[in-house]
Design a protein around this motif. Structure first.
Motif, mmCIF file in Angstrom:
data_model
loop_
_atom_site.group_PDB
_atom_site.id
_atom_site.type_symbol
_atom_site.label_atom_id
_atom_site.label_comp_id
_atom_site.label_asym_id
_atom_site.label_seq_id
_atom_site.Cartn_x
_atom_site.Cartn_y
_atom_site.Cartn_z
ATOM 1 N N ASP A 60 0.831 -1.184 0.000
ATOM 2 C CA ASP A 60 0.000 0.000 0.000
ATOM 3 C C ASP A 60 0.872 1.243 0.000
ATOM 4 O O ASP A 60 2.082 1.185 0.238
ATOM 5 C CB ASP A 60 -0.940 -0.009 1.205
ATOM 6 C CG ASP A 60 -2.342 0.482 0.869
ATOM 7 O OD1 ASP A 60 -2.549 0.985 -0.246
ATOM 8 O OD2 ASP A 60 -3.226 0.353 1.730
ATOM 9 N N SER A 61 0.270 2.366 -0.234
ATOM 10 C CA SER A 61 0.988 3.631 -0.330
ATOM 11 C C SER A 61 1.845 3.909 0.904
ATOM 12 O O SER A 61 2.967 4.401 0.799
ATOM 13 C CB SER A 61 -0.015 4.766 -0.552
ATOM 14 O OG SER A 61 0.632 6.004 -0.617
ATOM 15 N N SER A 62 1.346 3.573 2.078
ATOM 16 C CA SER A 62 2.094 3.841 3.309
ATOM 17 C C SER A 62 3.387 3.041 3.377
ATOM 18 O O SER A 62 4.356 3.481 3.999
ATOM 19 C CB SER A 62 1.228 3.555 4.539
ATOM 20 O OG SER A 62 0.745 2.231 4.504
ATOM 21 N N ALA A 63 3.433 1.889 2.728
ATOM 22 C CA ALA A 63 4.646 1.062 2.732
ATOM 23 C C ALA A 63 5.703 1.588 1.773
ATOM 24 O O ALA A 63 6.882 1.266 1.906
ATOM 25 C CB ALA A 63 4.302 -0.383 2.370
ATOM 26 N N THR A 64 5.270 2.397 0.796
ATOM 27 C CA THR A 64 6.190 2.865 -0.249
ATOM 28 C C THR A 64 6.414 4.377 -0.192
ATOM 29 O O THR A 64 6.859 4.970 -1.177
ATOM 30 C CB THR A 64 5.659 2.493 -1.644
ATOM 31 O OG1 THR A 64 4.438 3.210 -1.888
ATOM 32 C CG2 THR A 64 5.427 0.990 -1.782
ATOM 33 N N GLY A 65 6.110 4.970 0.935
ATOM 34 C CA GLY A 65 6.300 6.407 1.069
ATOM 35 C C GLY A 65 5.491 7.217 0.089
ATOM 36 O O GLY A 65 5.871 8.319 -0.294
#
Length: 169
Positions: free
Chosen positions: A34-39
């Motif tokens: 998800d976006s939170s894992a990839t900055g």
């Protein structure tokens, strides 16, 4: 044009056995990053569609592009008012704001890698879809969260006609 500079320090590694799976045949989604894992760089999932199954109905994303890579099989895509069929190894990239949809081609399975960039937190969106499928939420409840997930549903006579015809464009 603005440049997205992702903010994360470590490589993201998701083992197949660790990926959460939502849905069940004929449509399953493996939640990869998800976006939170990839900055904020991207969000990605793998969607498997069996025997002509529908994937996503017509919609658009205003803030993100969406990439579809056909890992195996054949899939139909709506891009604007045009329907196309993509097969194993083909790539389809939809720009922000462009109406699109996807499904397995009639009589075919499709295994798709989907990447949205810049990333949008999407895992909860797919969990929401599962709650709808299980009767725990109404389809109309998606209208309340369109802005949260940058997913705005549309009507598309071209897509309806393509899917009704049951043939590959």
């Amino acid at each position: 044009m603005s440049l997205i500079v992702p903010r994360f320090d470590e490589s993201v590694i998701v083992r197949s056995t660790d990926a959460e799976t939502v849905g069940r045949a004929p449509t399953t989604v493996r939640l990869l990053a998800d976006s939170s894992a990839t900055g904020g760089a991207l969000s990605t999932q793998r969607v498997t569609l069996l025997d002509g199954a529908d994937g996503a109905r017509p919609h658009r994303h205003d803030r993100s592009a969406e990439m579809f890579y056909v890992l195996d099989g054949a899939a139909q895509f709506l891009s604007g008012d045009e329907a196309v069929t993509a097969e194993t190894g083909d790539l389809v990239i939809v720009p922000p704001g462009r109406p699109h949809a996807f499904a397995a081609a009639p009589g075919s399975d499709a295994d798709l890698l989907i990447v949205i960039t810049p990333g949008v937190e999407r895992f909860e969106y797919f969990r929401h879809l599962q709650r709808i499928a299980l009767g725990q939420a109404t389809p109309e409840s998606l209208l309340e969260v369109q802005e949260v997930y940058d997913t705005y549903f549309l009507q598309s006579p071209a897509w309806e006609s393509t899917r009704r015809a049951g043939v590959r464009p």
